[in-house]
Design an enzyme around this catalytic site. Sequence first.
Site, PDB file in Angstrom:
ATOM      1  N   ASN A 103       0.845  -1.195   0.000  1.00  0.00           N
ATOM      2  CA  ASN A 103       0.000   0.000   0.000  1.00  0.00           C
ATOM      3  C   ASN A 103       0.880   1.245   0.000  1.00  0.00           C
ATOM      4  O   ASN A 103       1.950   1.288   0.633  1.00  0.00           O
ATOM      5  CB  ASN A 103      -1.028   0.004   1.126  1.00  0.00           C
ATOM      6  CG  ASN A 103      -0.475  -0.208   2.514  1.00  0.00           C
ATOM      7  OD1 ASN A 103       0.595  -0.768   2.695  1.00  0.00           O
ATOM      8  ND2 ASN A 103      -1.214   0.241   3.518  1.00  0.00           N
ATOM      9  N   CYS A 141      -4.056   0.572  -2.583  1.00  0.00           N
ATOM     10  CA  CYS A 141      -3.860  -0.646  -1.797  1.00  0.00           C
ATOM     11  C   CYS A 141      -2.758  -1.525  -2.397  1.00  0.00           C
ATOM     12  O   CYS A 141      -2.420  -1.412  -3.585  1.00  0.00           O
ATOM     13  CB  CYS A 141      -5.145  -1.475  -1.764  1.00  0.00           C
ATOM     14  SG  CYS A 141      -6.520  -0.736  -0.891  1.00  0.00           S
ATOM     15  N   GLU A 161      -2.833  -4.657  -3.213  1.00  0.00           N
ATOM     16  CA  GLU A 161      -3.286  -5.536  -4.298  1.00  0.00           C
ATOM     17  C   GLU A 161      -3.292  -4.795  -5.636  1.00  0.00           C
ATOM     18  O   GLU A 161      -2.855  -5.323  -6.669  1.00  0.00           O
ATOM     19  CB  GLU A 161      -4.698  -6.059  -4.002  1.00  0.00           C
ATOM     20  CG  GLU A 161      -4.799  -6.905  -2.748  1.00  0.00           C
ATOM     21  CD  GLU A 161      -5.167  -6.105  -1.508  1.00  0.00           C
ATOM     22  OE1 GLU A 161      -4.646  -4.967  -1.334  1.00  0.00           O
ATOM     23  OE2 GLU A 161      -5.959  -6.621  -0.702  1.00  0.00           O
ATOM     24  N   CYS A 193     -10.174  -5.185  -0.313  1.00  0.00           N
ATOM     25  CA  CYS A 193     -11.298  -4.242  -0.289  1.00  0.00           C
ATOM     26  C   CYS A 193     -12.100  -4.353  -1.588  1.00  0.00           C
ATOM     27  O   CYS A 193     -11.688  -5.010  -2.553  1.00  0.00           O
ATOM     28  CB  CYS A 193     -10.804  -2.812  -0.067  1.00  0.00           C
ATOM     29  SG  CYS A 193     -10.174  -1.997  -1.558  1.00  0.00           S
TER      30      CYS A 193
HETATM   31  N1  THU Z   1      -5.232  -1.766   2.419  1.00  0.00           N
HETATM   32  C1  THU Z   1      -4.587  -2.564   1.527  1.00  0.00           C
HETATM   33  O1  THU Z   1      -3.507  -2.206   1.022  1.00  0.00           O
HETATM   34  N2  THU Z   1      -5.142  -3.744   1.206  1.00  0.00           N
HETATM   35  C2  THU Z   1      -6.259  -4.268   1.793  1.00  0.00           C
HETATM   36  O2  THU Z   1      -6.663  -5.377   1.469  1.00  0.00           O
HETATM   37  C3  THU Z   1      -6.979  -3.479   2.802  1.00  0.00           C
HETATM   38  C4  THU Z   1      -6.510  -2.082   2.990  1.00  0.00           C
HETATM   39  C5  THU Z   1      -4.585  -0.510   2.844  1.00  0.00           C
HETATM   40  C6  THU Z   1      -5.193   0.758   2.365  1.00  0.00           C
HETATM   41  C7  THU Z   1      -4.701   1.736   3.431  1.00  0.00           C
HETATM   42  O3  THU Z   1      -3.391   2.178   3.087  1.00  0.00           O
HETATM   43  C8  THU Z   1      -4.615   0.903   4.688  1.00  0.00           C
HETATM   44  O4  THU Z   1      -4.582  -0.449   4.257  1.00  0.00           O
HETATM   45  C9  THU Z   1      -5.766   1.102   5.636  1.00  0.00           C
HETATM   46  O5  THU Z   1      -6.978   1.028   4.983  1.00  0.00           O
END
Ligand code: THU
Length: 143
Positions: free
Chosen positions: A48, A59, A61, A92
């Site tokens: 992320n 994110c 992914e 998400c």
């Molecule tokens: N986040 C991800 O990178 N992947 C996920 O599956 C859930 C959320 C990140 C986005 C943000 O930087 C932090 O986690 C909190 O939401």
Amino acid sequence: MAGMDPIDDAALMAAAEAARGAAHAPYSRFAVGAALLAADGTVVPGCNVENASFGATICAERTAVVSAVSGGRRRFVAIAVAGPAGIALGPCGLCRQVLSEFSPDGSLRVVTRDAAGALRATTIGALLPAAFGATDLDAAAKP
Ligand code: THU
């Protein structure tokens, strides 16, 4: 890693955990890593990447998907996602949609960990049933 034997869920999760180390998450302090296994055996990492303008955050992914596609790979077998210990983390909604774009048959394997750290595997089709996709655009009546 092209040409090597396909890696298993545990190895893919280990790659996701390693990618987590690169996370830029100074605002949430919620570091996430992803490892996307391409059909050619390449493992593409993602983390992320947050932004002071919070909505610009991407994110782990989606970082992995964007990196893989930018490198010429768009056929994927599996993705592992590693978040902080002690929680069950799933992609998400936005990431489910982006993963679905490259797995229209829903077969992409999604590997996560439960709250105890045990590996869990499902598919993007199970995580995003009745996904909107390219065929819906093709099927629409055009004025
Ligand atoms: N986040 C991800 O990178 N992947 C996920 O599956 C859930 C959320 C990140 C986005 C943000 O930087 C932090 O986690 C909190 O939401």
